[in-house]
Design a protein around this motif. Structure first.
Motif, short mmCIF file in Angstrom:
data_model
loop_
_atom_site.label_atom_id
_atom_site.label_comp_id
_atom_site.label_asym_id
_atom_site.label_seq_id
_atom_site.Cartn_x
_atom_site.Cartn_y
_atom_site.Cartn_z
N LEU A 189 -22.68 19.72 63.76
CA LEU A 189 -22.54 18.47 64.51
C LEU A 189 -21.44 17.59 63.92
N LEU A 190 -21.33 17.60 62.60
CA LEU A 190 -20.29 16.82 61.93
C LEU A 190 -18.90 17.35 62.30
N ALA A 191 -18.77 18.66 62.40
CA ALA A 191 -17.49 19.25 62.81
C ALA A 191 -17.13 18.81 64.23
N ASP A 192 -18.11 18.83 65.13
CA ASP A 192 -17.87 18.38 66.50
C ASP A 192 -17.50 16.90 66.54
N ALA A 193 -18.22 16.10 65.76
CA ALA A 193 -17.94 14.66 65.71
C ALA A 193 -16.55 14.40 65.15
N ASP A 194 -16.14 15.23 64.21
CA ASP A 194 -14.80 15.07 63.62
C ASP A 194 -13.72 15.33 64.67
N VAL A 195 -13.96 16.27 65.56
CA VAL A 195 -13.01 16.54 66.64
C VAL A 195 -12.90 15.31 67.54
N GLN A 196 -14.04 14.72 67.88
CA GLN A 196 -14.03 13.51 68.71
C GLN A 196 -13.33 12.36 68.00
N ARG A 197 -13.56 12.26 66.70
CA ARG A 197 -12.90 11.21 65.92
C ARG A 197 -11.39 11.37 65.98
N SER A 198 -10.91 12.59 65.83
CA SER A 198 -9.47 12.84 65.89
C SER A 198 -8.90 12.54 67.27
N LYS A 199 -9.60 12.93 68.31
CA LYS A 199 -9.13 12.66 69.67
C LYS A 199 -9.08 11.16 69.95
N SER A 200 -10.13 10.47 69.56
CA SER A 200 -10.17 9.03 69.85
C SER A 200 -9.14 8.26 69.04
N TRP A 201 -8.79 8.77 67.89
CA TRP A 201 -7.79 8.13 67.04
C TRP A 201 -6.45 8.04 67.78
N GLU A 202 -6.13 9.06 68.55
CA GLU A 202 -4.86 9.07 69.27
C GLU A 202 -4.78 7.91 70.26
N GLY A 203 -5.89 7.60 70.92
CA GLY A 203 -5.91 6.47 71.85
C GLY A 203 -5.64 5.14 71.15
N VAL A 204 -6.23 4.99 69.97
CA VAL A 204 -6.01 3.75 69.20
C VAL A 204 -4.55 3.66 68.77
N LEU A 205 -3.99 4.77 68.32
CA LEU A 205 -2.58 4.77 67.91
C LEU A 205 -1.66 4.44 69.08
N LEU A 206 -1.98 4.96 70.25
CA LEU A 206 -1.14 4.75 71.41
C LEU A 206 -1.24 3.33 71.96
N LEU A 207 -2.45 2.79 72.01
CA LEU A 207 -2.67 1.52 72.71
C LEU A 207 -2.89 0.31 71.82
N GLY A 208 -3.22 0.54 70.55
CA GLY A 208 -3.55 -0.57 69.68
C GLY A 208 -2.34 -1.31 69.15
N ASP A 209 -2.55 -2.57 68.86
CA ASP A 209 -1.50 -3.34 68.21
C ASP A 209 -1.53 -3.05 66.71
N ARG A 210 -0.57 -3.59 65.98
CA ARG A 210 -0.42 -3.27 64.56
C ARG A 210 -1.68 -3.60 63.75
N ASP A 211 -2.25 -4.79 63.94
CA ASP A 211 -3.42 -5.18 63.16
C ASP A 211 -4.64 -4.33 63.47
N THR A 212 -4.82 -3.98 64.73
CA THR A 212 -5.96 -3.15 65.12
C THR A 212 -5.80 -1.74 64.57
#
Length: 186
Positions: free
Chosen positions: A87-110
């Protein structure tokens, strides 16, 4: 010709009125489009931030469950190690995928706050997998995760221009854990 000159001020007034109407309509359309774009991107940012928060929370909760039997006073529900690691391995995949959205849409401080929270959760993940340093301080690491989460949510709320009161949880969790008659939830 005199009739034309008599009508000239009215004609100029009509032309100025038409140009003013066109200019006003153009400015209103541009402002409306800008508002619509802003709302659209805010919705996407909110979705990206929420998805990232859920993904990190899942990793942290699984780390708590995987280590529950090794920590006295833990209130986390223990999980079978093999199943937990899957389950941790699956969650890590989701964490990596969601990180891309933050990098793309987030401002510098976020993004900065998200990076810190992500790193703090990674330390819990590493401990749960058995690859952390022998002197790893679980309680300190959990408190650091809570503080990083608070900083992320403050930055995300500012990025989304959301008002509201202080939503910090780290201080509240410490106060709750230190309440008389309560064991620390580590």
């Amino acid at each position: 010709m005199a009739a034309f000159l008599n009508q000239l001020p009215a004609l100029i007034g009509v032309v100025v009125g038409v140009l003013g109407t066109l200019l006003t309509a153009r400015l209103n359309d541009r402002a409306q489009w800008a508002r619509a774009q802003s709302v659209r991107w805010d919705e996407r940012r909110l979705e990206a931030y929420s998805e990232f928060g859920r993904a990190l929370k899942e990793v942290a909760m699984l780390a708590h469950r995987l280590t529950a039997t090794t920590r006295p006073h833990s209130r986390s529900l223990p999980i079978d190690r093999q199943r937990g690691l899957e389950l941790l391995a699956d969650a890590d995949v989701q964490r990596s995928k969601s990180w891309e959205g933050v990098l793309l849409l987030g401002d510098r401080d976020t993004v900065r706050a998200a990076r810190e929270w992500r790193w703090a959760v990674t330390q819990l993940d590493r401990f749960a997998r058995g690859v952390a340093a022998p002197d790893f301080d679980w309680a300190g690491a959990v408190h650091h995760v809570d503080e990083c989460r608070d900083r992320f949510y403050v930055a995300a709320r500012e990025s989304l221009a959301m008002g509201g009161d202080d939503v910090a949880q780290a201080r509240w969790l410490v106060d709750r854990a230190n309440a008389p008659g309560r064991a620390a939830n580590t």
